[in-house]
Design a protein around this motif. Structure first.
Motif, PDB file in Angstrom:
ATOM      1  N   SER A  55       0.842  -1.197   0.000  1.00 36.21           N
ATOM      2  CA  SER A  55       0.000   0.000   0.000  1.00 36.21           C
ATOM      3  C   SER A  55       0.876   1.244   0.000  1.00 36.21           C
ATOM      4  O   SER A  55       2.101   1.172   0.160  1.00 36.21           O
ATOM      5  CB  SER A  55      -0.878  -0.018   1.246  1.00 36.21           C
ATOM      6  N   THR A  81       0.423   5.521  -8.931  1.00 31.98           N
ATOM      7  CA  THR A  81      -0.579   5.251  -7.908  1.00 31.98           C
ATOM      8  C   THR A  81      -0.985   6.521  -7.196  1.00 31.98           C
ATOM      9  O   THR A  81      -2.171   6.777  -6.940  1.00 31.98           O
ATOM     10  CB  THR A  81      -0.005   4.255  -6.872  1.00 31.98           C
ATOM     11  N   THR A 133      -4.667   8.155  -7.067  1.00 32.83           N
ATOM     12  CA  THR A 133      -5.361   8.394  -5.802  1.00 32.83           C
ATOM     13  C   THR A 133      -5.797   9.850  -5.691  1.00 32.83           C
ATOM     14  O   THR A 133      -6.913  10.150  -5.256  1.00 32.83           O
ATOM     15  CB  THR A 133      -4.430   8.046  -4.637  1.00 32.83           C
ATOM     16  N   SER A 154      -8.668  10.640  -8.077  1.00 32.24           N
ATOM     17  CA  SER A 154      -9.925   9.921  -7.861  1.00 32.24           C
ATOM     18  C   SER A 154     -10.811  10.706  -6.898  1.00 32.24           C
ATOM     19  O   SER A 154     -10.362  11.135  -5.832  1.00 32.24           O
ATOM     20  CB  SER A 154      -9.619   8.533  -7.283  1.00 32.24           C
ATOM     21  N   SER A 209     -11.518   9.047  -3.287  1.00 28.16           N
ATOM     22  CA  SER A 209     -10.475   8.747  -2.313  1.00 28.16           C
ATOM     23  C   SER A 209     -10.846   9.321  -0.958  1.00 28.16           C
ATOM     24  O   SER A 209     -11.244  10.469  -0.835  1.00 28.16           O
ATOM     25  CB  SER A 209      -9.145   9.351  -2.752  1.00 28.16           C
ATOM     26  N   ASP A 239      -6.578   7.953   2.301  1.00 20.60           N
ATOM     27  CA  ASP A 239      -5.810   7.634   1.099  1.00 20.60           C
ATOM     28  C   ASP A 239      -5.083   8.859   0.581  1.00 20.60           C
ATOM     29  O   ASP A 239      -3.933   8.797   0.151  1.00 20.60           O
ATOM     30  CB  ASP A 239      -6.748   7.078   0.014  1.00 20.60           C
ATOM     31  N   ALA A 241      -1.131   9.266   0.053  1.00 26.18           N
ATOM     32  CA  ALA A 241      -0.591   9.637  -1.258  1.00 26.18           C
ATOM     33  C   ALA A 241       0.236  10.908  -1.151  1.00 26.18           C
ATOM     34  O   ALA A 241       1.336  11.013  -1.731  1.00 26.18           O
ATOM     35  CB  ALA A 241      -1.741   9.831  -2.236  1.00 26.18           C
TER      36      ALA A 241
END
Lengths: 967, 116
Positions: free
Chosen positions: A47, A76, A80, A83, A86, A90, A94
């Motif tokens: 993750s 990634t 994130t 999006s 999220s 998250d 990020a």
């Protein structure tokens, strides 16, 4: 010598573990450990959180791993951030990763996120919501200056978070959750620090003051170790002490940096936390390593106070090499300290309380960054010490920003070469004490004395140990070892008085300890200490001891020590020793004596003749003559009864003369099938020639398996019959069929019991499987016998047919046309029903295929003995062998008779050959049939030349003695 | 001189013994013969044991005890049957013989059992 050094190192290592209060800054060992732990995850991080932890650890430790994972991780991160779904968590992860990787992101993304985060700050109710949102905003603030991240209602947010605090300085995660935790306190402090720096206008000063008080309260609750380190415990136990302490440190350092004013925390508190994180060494998990490294990084540059760690590059100082005492002062991450001076305050000698006060300042060497004590104090001799140092900061300003932690005590080992003087070995005469032999020992070189002594003499070994500064030295170890040539060792402790070490071995008092073992003893002297650089372990030669003879009661020398590896190794194979058979005289001798025994009888008869004995007095009248004859006949009858009684046990031991024939059966079968373990594949031909192949042990199992598969896969071979490979079971069946006893009274075709097959083939599963095959191929039929035990008879199908014919002939049916039902039975029922039982309906329907069936037909079959009703279910029938009743009765009675006969024997055993000759009174079957049955069913055991009873009741004990293993 | 006189004396002794024994009734002589037969048989078995060994020991014991036992019983019979023995004057010889037979039967029952 290398061994001695190794020993020294080990001793030092052990000593350093004992005084565990040694804290060294983060060093290369952490770096390699981090890389190892990272490599253990295969470089694939699950993750963003893990990625951040790895990146942060590497960043702090100064390892460049960014480029390796930048591309994939940035993608990634980008996903994130863009999006819409999220969660703040998250986004936070990020952004954290992005903070380190610095991916190419445009500010539009940040703008969108910032507004969303602000909304979530407004709606937040739990501590974690606040934490993620505000930390994310902080991260955005750090990564771009374009985006407006200011919080309008900072005071309100601050109060909302503050509302979650408890009176003891801890925080709750949410208002609903009454439980408070230290970990939450760390997060809350960090969040509050964020709120302060994001606030658009000044936060109310009183709020900040109250938070500061909370922090002080929180620090009152630290747990302490004896070595001066302390840590936070999460009351809930959901987080370990490492993560909780790490969170608190992160919280207070960020709070300190955002408020830009002192938190009034004492340097000692920070120092003890730093000691905790350094004291845990290298954690085993990547997560703990991250917490440790992150916390130390926060401590390294902070606004509270930076702990300074004092360490020794080398804690072992050699006097011979004139090593100087060097001290290094660093921050926790190993970066250089500000200008300061180090003072040596006290020296404690280990093992004693007294300390010498030195108060000497160490000289700073700018080139190496070390503080050096050029000459050790006069009082320092070799030994182990604890040095106490103090750090003095030159700049008074630094006293606020650095924590020195007061005095630091560090263990120091001073080593040197110890002089060994006046080492000599003397043989003394006991009475006078006058020296007989005197040898000087050369400690540094080779020694090989050849001494000799008897038990009236003494051996004296003396030497002196002096330290470099001329003091007496007492090593940890001073041993004299005497080793006898047989391997018996004796260890003596060499005692000392002042400088002088002396041991006197009075052999008179030691004879018992030496187990009266005369002969050569190798002498070995061991002197060793961890601070003695020239520890030695030297053979000195040998002494030839002449000790008196051992008395009767003297203790035996102990057996040589067993090698620990062989102790757990395989034991020697157990071999059974059987009672050897008694020696028997030659037959000629026995017969000669038999003749000799008859000689006196002959003499008796001759003597009677000489005395002219006659029978004239024998009554001549009728009645007395009858009585006289009856009297003599009576005596004769009694004597003959005796004789018969004696004959009933037909094999008294005195008749066991001569060679005993051991064969129970056909010799080739016996040797191959019965007495060997494991299945045997035999070649079978029509002429009954059976060639046993090698026993299974010497054959690879795969080959055997393949062979068996062939047998199974070619069932037509069994009926074809010529020169083909047969299964063990079918060979055994054929053999036993041919050996079926001839029974005159009852006409019965040969049958074989399943237990008999077990007696000749060890693998019962194989027997059952092959029987099943033969049954399906219509070669044999299996019948359940009504003996009350689980007995099954096996009969070849051809035999069964002829048995049926005989039964039918005897039946004398009233209606001849009813007999056709037997033909139907043979052609329709038997082939389609190989099982041992059949239901009434099924029987009826199978018979109806051939013609119209009446109930009388079925009762006719039952009358003929082809079927018997089952007791449990009257609608079920067992298939049966007609005319077998009397044999079954004999079978059970014969078993009993045989077992009780063996039971009456002294050792419950008997020779097979002798037993085989015996006749059974109650059974029509012969002894061999019964023996096989009982051996196979486990009632008896066959062993070599003997059979013996197995007692099932007595825990399966069986006894076979007197048997020589025939193989 | 002395030797020949001793030999002569021994000879005279044996001769007188023989003449005295000749007066013994025949039935006692038969018993004596039987005793000698039994003891001789026992002796031969003992010699066999000494030469060959005592295995099987129970058979050896049975053999020897059978002989010795029956010899002892025969001695008892002889004591009872002897006319000159006043002690058993009232005991008829038939009764003594019946005792002897019965005892022998019992003895040999045991012997047969022990024989193995």
């Amino acid at each position: 010598m290398a061994r001695n050094l190794g020993f020294l190192v080990l001793a030092l290592f052990v000593a350093s573990i004992c005084e565990a209060a040694v804290f060294t800054p983060i060093s290369d060992s952490h770096r390699s450990a981090a890389l190892e732990l990272f490599a253990a995850t295969d470089g694939s991080l699950q993750s963003l959180e893990e990625t951040y932890e790895a990146l942060r650890t590497f960043e702090v430790l100064g390892i460049d791993k960014k480029s390796e994972i930048k591309t994939s991780t940035c993608k990634t991160v980008d996903d994130t951030l863009w999006s819409a779904s999220s969660a703040p968590k998250d986004l936070f992860q990020a952004l954290r990763v992005n903070g380190i990787l610095k991916c190419d992101l445009n500010d539009e993304a940040f703008t969108g996120i910032a507004s969303r985060l602000k909304d979530s700050v407004r709606d937040a109710s739990t501590l974690l919501d606040f934490y993620y949102s505000i930390s994310s905003l902080m991260l955005i603030k750090g990564q771009t200056s374009e985006v407006d991240v200011k919080l309008e209602d900072a005071d309100g947010v601050f109060r909302a978070i503050k509302a979650l605090s408890q009176s003891d300085g801890r925080w709750r995660f949410s208002t609903n959750n009454p439980e408070s935790s230290t970990y939450a306190a760390g997060l809350a402090l960090e969040t509050l620090a964020g709120v302060i720096s994001l606030a658009s206008q000044e936060i109310d000063q009183s709020l900040i003051e109250s938070v500061k008080k909370d922090v002080l309260k929180l620090f009152d609750a630290t747990e302490k170790y004896d070595d001066g380190s302390c840590y936070f415990v999460d009351a809930q136990g959901s987080e370990g002490p490492i993560s909780a302490s790490s969170a608190v440190i992160r919280g207070i350092t960020s709070l300190a940096s955002s408020t830009s004013e002192s938190l009034n925390l004492s340097g000692d508190k920070i120092m003890c936390l730093a000691k905790f994180f350094l004291g845990i060494g290298i954690p085993g998990s990547f997560k703990d390593l991250y917490y440790q490294v992150d916390a130390l990084a926060c401590l390294d540059k902070n606004g509270v106070s930076v702990p300074l760690i004092l360490s020794l590059p080398a804690s072992v100082l050699s006097v011979t090499q004139k090593d100087q005492l060097k001290v290094r002062v660093n921050t926790v991450l190993g970066s250089p300290a500000p200008p300061l001076s180090v003072k040596l305050m006290q020296i404690f000698t280990s093992g004693s309380k007294d300390a010498s006060i030195i108060d000497q300042e160490l000289k700073f060497d700018p080139a190496t960054g070390l503080h050096v004590l050029e000459t050790l104090p006069e009082s320092i001799d070799i030994g182990s010490y604890t040095f106490s140092f103090e750090i003095l900061l030159r700049d008074p300003e630094h006293k606020k920003t650095y924590a020195t932690g007061g005095r630091t005590k560090l263990p120091v080992y001073v080593t040197g070469v110890v002089d060994v003087d006046q080492a000599e070995i003397i043989i003394l005469d006991s009475d006078l004490g006058s020296a007989e032999t005197k040898k000087k020992i050369n400690v540094n070189g080779e020694n090989s004395f050849a001494l000799s002594a008897n038990h009236l003499q003494k051996l004296r070994l003396t030497f002196q140990l002096t330290t470099p500064s001329g003091n007496a030295f007492k090593p940890h170890q001073a041993f004299l070892r005497l080793k006898h040539e047989s391997g018996v060792e004796h260890l003596f402790l060499v005692g000392n008085s002042g400088k002088k070490f002396e041991i006197i071995l009075d052999f008179l008092g030691l004879v018992e300890k030496f187990f009266y073992l005369s002969g050569r003893y190798d002498i070995q002297l061991t002197v060793g200490d961890s601070v003695m650089e020239n520890s030695f372990f030297q053979p000195l030669g040998h002494v030839e001891l002449d000790l008196p003879e051992a008395p009767e009661k003297a203790a035996r020398p102990p057996p040589p020590p067993v090698d620990p590896i062989s102790k757990y190794g395989p034991k020697a194979e157990i071999t059974h020793i059987f009672r050897s058979p008694e020696k028997r005289p030659p037959m000629e001798l026995s017969f000669t004596f038999l003749g000799l025994v008859l000689l006196p009888f002959l003499g008796f008869l001759i003597g009677l003749l000489v005395l002219r004995v006659n029978l004239k007095n024998f009554p001549s009248a009728a009645l007395p003559a009858v009585f006289a004859i009856a009297f003599h006949l009576g005596i004769g009858a009694v004597l003959s009864l005796y004789f018969v009684f004696w004959l009933k046990d037909p094999f008294p031991p005195c008749l066991h003369i001569g060679k005993v024939e051991i064969l129970l059966m056909n010799p080739s079968i016996k040797s191959s099938a019965i007495w060997r373990t494991g299945p045997v594949v035999s070649l079978y031909t029509r002429s009954d020639v059976i060639i046993p192949m090698e026993p299974s042990t010497s054959k690879p199992s795969t080959g055997r398996k393949r062979q068996r598969e062939q047998e199974v896969s070619s069932p037509e071979n069994h009926t074809a019959g010529d020169n083909l490979i047969f299964s063990d079971t079918s060979v055994a069946l054929q053999m036993m069929r041919s050996q079926f006893p001839r029974i005159d009274k009852v006409s019965i075709q040969p049958f074989i019991l399943r237990s008999q097959l077990y007696s000749s083939i060890k693998d019962r599963t194989q027997v059952d499987r092959e029987l099943e095959n033969l049954k399906r191929e219509m070669v044999i039929r299996i019948f359940k016998l009504s003996t009350g035990q689980d007995d099954h008879a096996i009969m070849f199908l051809d035999d069964y047919h002829s048995q049926i014919e005989r039964a039918v002939k005897r039946l004398n049916a009233k209606k001849q046309d009813d007999l056709v039902v037997f033909e139907w039975f043979k052609t329709h029922v038997l082939p389609s029903k190989p099982d041992p039982s059949i239901g009434h309906q099924e029987l009826h329907s199978l018979l109806s295929v051939a013609g119209k069936v009446k109930e009388e037909h079925i009762s006719l079959i039952i009358n003929a003995g082809l079927l018997t009703r089952q007791l449990i279910d009257p609608n079920m029938y067992w298939f049966a062998i007609p005319n077998i009743g009397s044999i079954l009765k004999g079978l059970t009675q014969g078993r009993k008779e045989l077992l009780s006969f063996l039971n009456r024997r002294k050792y419950k055993e008997m020779m097979l050959s002798l037993l085989e000759k015996k006749r059974l009174r109650f059974s029509l079957l012969d002894m061999r049939f019964h023996l096989r049955d009982l051996i196979g069913s486990g009632g008896m055991i066959g062993y070599g030349e003997f059979v013996a009873i197995i007692y099932k009741g007595n825990g399966g004990i069986w006894m076979v003695v007197n048997a020589k293993h025939s193989q | 001189m002395a030797k020949s006189s001793t030999a002569k004396d021994a000879l005279a002794l044996i001769r007188s013994l023989r003449s005295a024994y000749a007066a013994t009734p025949t039935n006692l002589k038969i018993i004596d013969l039987y005793i000698v037969f039994a003891v001789a048989t026992a002796l031969i078995q003992v010699v066999y044991m000494a030469l060959v060994g005592s295995f099987p020991f129970n058979s050896f014991l049975s053999g020897v005890l059978s002989c010795v036992g029956t010899a002892v019983l025969a001695v008892c019979l002889r004591i009872q049957v002897n006319k000159e023995n006043k002690e058993f004057k009232d005991l008829p010889p038939e009764r003594a013989f019946a005792d002897f037979v019965l005892c022998n039967l019992v003895l040999h029952l045991v012997i047969m059992n022990f024989l193995g």
